[in-house]
Scaffold this motif. Structure first.
Motif, PDB file in Angstrom:
ATOM      1  N   LEU A  85       0.841  -1.192   0.000  1.00  0.00           N
ATOM      2  CA  LEU A  85       0.000   0.000   0.000  1.00  0.00           C
ATOM      3  C   LEU A  85       0.875   1.239   0.000  1.00  0.00           C
ATOM      4  CD1 LEU A  85      -2.608  -1.097   2.718  1.00  0.00           C
ATOM      5  CD2 LEU A  85      -2.650  -1.541   0.255  1.00  0.00           C
ATOM      6  N   LEU A  86       0.558   2.179  -0.896  1.00  0.00           N
ATOM      7  CA  LEU A  86       1.352   3.404  -1.072  1.00  0.00           C
ATOM      8  C   LEU A  86       0.423   4.549  -1.440  1.00  0.00           C
ATOM      9  CD1 LEU A  86       4.326   4.646  -1.504  1.00  0.00           C
ATOM     10  CD2 LEU A  86       3.924   4.172  -3.935  1.00  0.00           C
ATOM     11  N   HIS A  87       0.743   5.759  -0.966  1.00  0.00           N
ATOM     12  CA  HIS A  87      -0.015   6.924  -1.412  1.00  0.00           C
ATOM     13  C   HIS A  87       0.310   7.180  -2.890  1.00  0.00           C
ATOM     14  CE1 HIS A  87      -1.513  10.998  -1.786  1.00  0.00           C
ATOM     15  NE2 HIS A  87      -2.153  10.836  -0.643  1.00  0.00           N
ATOM     16  N   PRO A  88      -0.695   7.399  -3.723  1.00  0.00           N
ATOM     17  CA  PRO A  88      -0.446   7.520  -5.169  1.00  0.00           C
ATOM     18  C   PRO A  88       0.450   8.688  -5.560  1.00  0.00           C
ATOM     19  CG  PRO A  88      -2.744   8.050  -4.636  1.00  0.00           C
ATOM     20  CD  PRO A  88      -2.147   7.433  -3.412  1.00  0.00           C
ATOM     21  N   ASP A  89       0.555   9.719  -4.728  1.00  0.00           N
ATOM     22  CA  ASP A  89       1.434  10.837  -5.072  1.00  0.00           C
ATOM     23  C   ASP A  89       2.908  10.426  -5.104  1.00  0.00           C
ATOM     24  OD1 ASP A  89      -0.808  12.399  -5.224  1.00  0.00           O
ATOM     25  OD2 ASP A  89      -0.361  13.626  -3.455  1.00  0.00           O
ATOM     26  N   ASP A  90       3.228   9.259  -4.544  1.00  0.00           N
ATOM     27  CA  ASP A  90       4.614   8.798  -4.552  1.00  0.00           C
ATOM     28  C   ASP A  90       4.903   7.774  -5.649  1.00  0.00           C
ATOM     29  OD1 ASP A  90       5.767  10.392  -2.639  1.00  0.00           O
ATOM     30  OD2 ASP A  90       6.574   8.735  -1.458  1.00  0.00           O
ATOM     31  N   LEU A  91       3.979   7.581  -6.559  1.00  0.00           N
ATOM     32  CA  LEU A  91       4.227   6.625  -7.642  1.00  0.00           C
ATOM     33  C   LEU A  91       5.449   6.976  -8.499  1.00  0.00           C
ATOM     34  CD1 LEU A  91       0.645   5.641  -8.859  1.00  0.00           C
ATOM     35  CD2 LEU A  91       2.396   4.115  -7.896  1.00  0.00           C
ATOM     36  N   PRO A  92       5.705   8.257  -8.802  1.00  0.00           N
ATOM     37  CA  PRO A  92       6.926   8.550  -9.575  1.00  0.00           C
ATOM     38  C   PRO A  92       8.196   8.073  -8.875  1.00  0.00           C
ATOM     39  CG  PRO A  92       5.439  10.425  -9.652  1.00  0.00           C
ATOM     40  CD  PRO A  92       4.875   9.477  -8.632  1.00  0.00           C
ATOM     41  N   LEU A  93       8.260   8.220  -7.562  1.00  0.00           N
ATOM     42  CA  LEU A  93       9.416   7.710  -6.819  1.00  0.00           C
ATOM     43  C   LEU A  93       9.434   6.191  -6.813  1.00  0.00           C
ATOM     44  CD1 LEU A  93       9.553  10.151  -3.775  1.00  0.00           C
ATOM     45  CD2 LEU A  93      11.452   9.659  -5.322  1.00  0.00           C
ATOM     46  N   TRP A  94       8.285   5.578  -6.595  1.00  0.00           N
ATOM     47  CA  TRP A  94       8.196   4.119  -6.602  1.00  0.00           C
ATOM     48  C   TRP A  94       8.739   3.540  -7.905  1.00  0.00           C
ATOM     49  CZ3 TRP A  94       6.671   0.023  -3.483  1.00  0.00           C
ATOM     50  CH2 TRP A  94       6.435  -1.187  -4.140  1.00  0.00           C
ATOM     51  N   LYS A  95       8.363   4.140  -9.013  1.00  0.00           N
ATOM     52  CA  LYS A  95       8.751   3.596 -10.326  1.00  0.00           C
ATOM     53  C   LYS A  95      10.248   3.694 -10.579  1.00  0.00           C
ATOM     54  CE  LYS A  95       4.229   4.422 -12.434  1.00  0.00           C
ATOM     55  NZ  LYS A  95       3.450   5.260 -13.383  1.00  0.00           N
ATOM     56  N   GLN A  96      10.945   4.580  -9.845  1.00  0.00           N
ATOM     57  CA  GLN A  96      12.399   4.626  -9.980  1.00  0.00           C
ATOM     58  C   GLN A  96      13.040   3.352  -9.448  1.00  0.00           C
ATOM     59  OE1 GLN A  96      14.175   8.143  -8.294  1.00  0.00           O
ATOM     60  NE2 GLN A  96      12.918   9.541  -9.508  1.00  0.00           N
ATOM     61  N   THR A  97      12.407   2.727  -8.461  1.00  0.00           N
ATOM     62  CA  THR A  97      12.958   1.516  -7.851  1.00  0.00           C
ATOM     63  C   THR A  97      12.336   0.258  -8.412  1.00  0.00           C
ATOM     64  OG1 THR A  97      13.359   2.740  -5.801  1.00  0.00           O
ATOM     65  CG2 THR A  97      13.344   0.335  -5.639  1.00  0.00           C
ATOM     66  N   HIS A  98      11.038   0.273  -8.628  1.00  0.00           N
ATOM     67  CA  HIS A  98      10.315  -0.926  -9.084  1.00  0.00           C
ATOM     68  C   HIS A  98       9.475  -0.602 -10.319  1.00  0.00           C
ATOM     69  CE1 HIS A  98      11.556  -2.890  -5.415  1.00  0.00           C
ATOM     70  NE2 HIS A  98      10.879  -2.044  -4.656  1.00  0.00           N
ATOM     71  N   PRO A  99      10.108  -0.355 -11.469  1.00  0.00           N
ATOM     72  CA  PRO A  99       9.339   0.041 -12.650  1.00  0.00           C
ATOM     73  C   PRO A  99       8.400  -1.045 -13.175  1.00  0.00           C
ATOM     74  CG  PRO A  99      11.633  -0.344 -13.219  1.00  0.00           C
ATOM     75  CD  PRO A  99      11.561  -0.354 -11.731  1.00  0.00           C
ATOM     76  N   GLU A 100       8.677  -2.294 -12.853  1.00  0.00           N
ATOM     77  CA  GLU A 100       7.870  -3.396 -13.394  1.00  0.00           C
ATOM     78  C   GLU A 100       6.820  -3.911 -12.413  1.00  0.00           C
ATOM     79  OE1 GLU A 100       8.365  -4.016 -16.522  1.00  0.00           O
ATOM     80  OE2 GLU A 100      10.075  -2.643 -16.553  1.00  0.00           O
ATOM     81  N   ARG A 101       6.779  -3.349 -11.206  1.00  0.00           N
ATOM     82  CA  ARG A 101       5.881  -3.909 -10.176  1.00  0.00           C
ATOM     83  C   ARG A 101       5.166  -2.756  -9.468  1.00  0.00           C
ATOM     84  NH1 ARG A 101       2.680  -5.258  -5.895  1.00  0.00           N
ATOM     85  NH2 ARG A 101       3.137  -7.326  -5.006  1.00  0.00           N
ATOM     86  N   ALA A 102       3.884  -2.595  -9.734  1.00  0.00           N
ATOM     87  CA  ALA A 102       3.115  -1.517  -9.124  1.00  0.00           C
ATOM     88  C   ALA A 102       2.667  -1.907  -7.723  1.00  0.00           C
ATOM     89  CB  ALA A 102       1.895  -1.193  -9.975  1.00  0.00           C
ATOM     90  N   PRO A 103       2.408  -0.924  -6.854  1.00  0.00           N
ATOM     91  CA  PRO A 103       1.762  -1.242  -5.572  1.00  0.00           C
ATOM     92  C   PRO A 103       0.386  -1.863  -5.810  1.00  0.00           C
ATOM     93  CG  PRO A 103       2.650   0.981  -5.570  1.00  0.00           C
ATOM     94  CD  PRO A 103       2.720   0.504  -6.983  1.00  0.00           C
ATOM     95  N   ASP A 104      -0.138  -2.494  -4.777  1.00  0.00           N
ATOM     96  CA  ASP A 104      -1.426  -3.192  -4.904  1.00  0.00           C
ATOM     97  C   ASP A 104      -2.610  -2.348  -4.493  1.00  0.00           C
ATOM     98  OD1 ASP A 104      -0.336  -5.907  -5.603  1.00  0.00           O
ATOM     99  OD2 ASP A 104       0.644  -5.614  -3.668  1.00  0.00           O
TER     100      ASP A 104
END
Length: 209
Positions: A85-104
């Protein structure tokens, strides 16, 4: 019976804006003998699994998406079946580390995560990162602050996606309004309390982190 809080420290690196630093991270596990949630799956999924001790993992909650707080999340999710679980405003940061795996799933301000009959309320506290959140557990007299508030002041705001006036607003409006005896369990380093940190707000503003 309220949940208990288990704590472990994992070690790895934090990377952003072309730099890399060695870091130790706090991982918090909230639950009872049967179920738990993990706050920030940092660096070492195997160590977190060992600390869980066979309990059902209900969720992996990310206080924000800097790599040192989320690098072990996909492996932990794969091993347990728990959603990330992640706040959607942090998706750009998330994708820097896990570009192939989105939060659930998304974390939203005011949402409540319940584990072992204990409520964790999501507080959106941007500034260190756009989607930074804290988790307030009044039954445990605790707030999990990630990198928003530490012993001695706010989290860093000198890198991409961060903003000092915003973190000050978040701390003043969302955290320092909590009861003074609330224990602040941070993303790195020692715990503190709201009562110990609140008197220093103007000093932090003057320092202009």
């Amino acid at each position: 019976m309220a949940a208990r809080i288990d704590h472990l420290v994992t070690s790895g690196t934090f990377s952003l804006d072309g730099g890399t630093w060695d870091v130790d991270n706090n991982v918090w596990i909230v639950g009872d003998d049967h179920e738990a949630v993990v706050v920030d799956a940092a660096h070492d999924a195997d160590a977190i699994l060992t600390a869980l001790g066979g309990r059902t993992l209900r969720a992996i909650v990310c206080t924000h998406a800097h790599n040192d707080h989320i690098d072990a999340a996909p492996a932990l999710a794969a091993a347990t079946g728990a959603p990330i679980l992640l706040h959607p405003d942090d998706l750009p940061l998330w994708k820097q580390t896990h570009p192939e795996r989105a939060p659930d799933g998304d974390l939203a301000d005011g949402a409540v995560i319940t584990v072992a009959d204990t409520a964790l309320t999501v507080l959106h506290t941007p500034g260190h990162a756009p989607g930074a959140v804290c988790l307030h557990a009044p039954d445990l007299a605790t707030v999990f602050t990630g990198d928003t508030l530490f012993q001695g002041g706010p989290g860093a705001t000198g890198r991409s996606f961060s903003h000092f006036p915003t973190i000050i607003d978040s701390i003043r409006d969302r955290l320092l309004t909590l009861p003074p005896d609330t224990v602040v369990r941070t993303g790195h380093g020692a715990t503190t309390t709201i009562g110990d940190e609140a008197p220093h707000l103007q000093e932090w503003v003057g320092r202009g982190h």
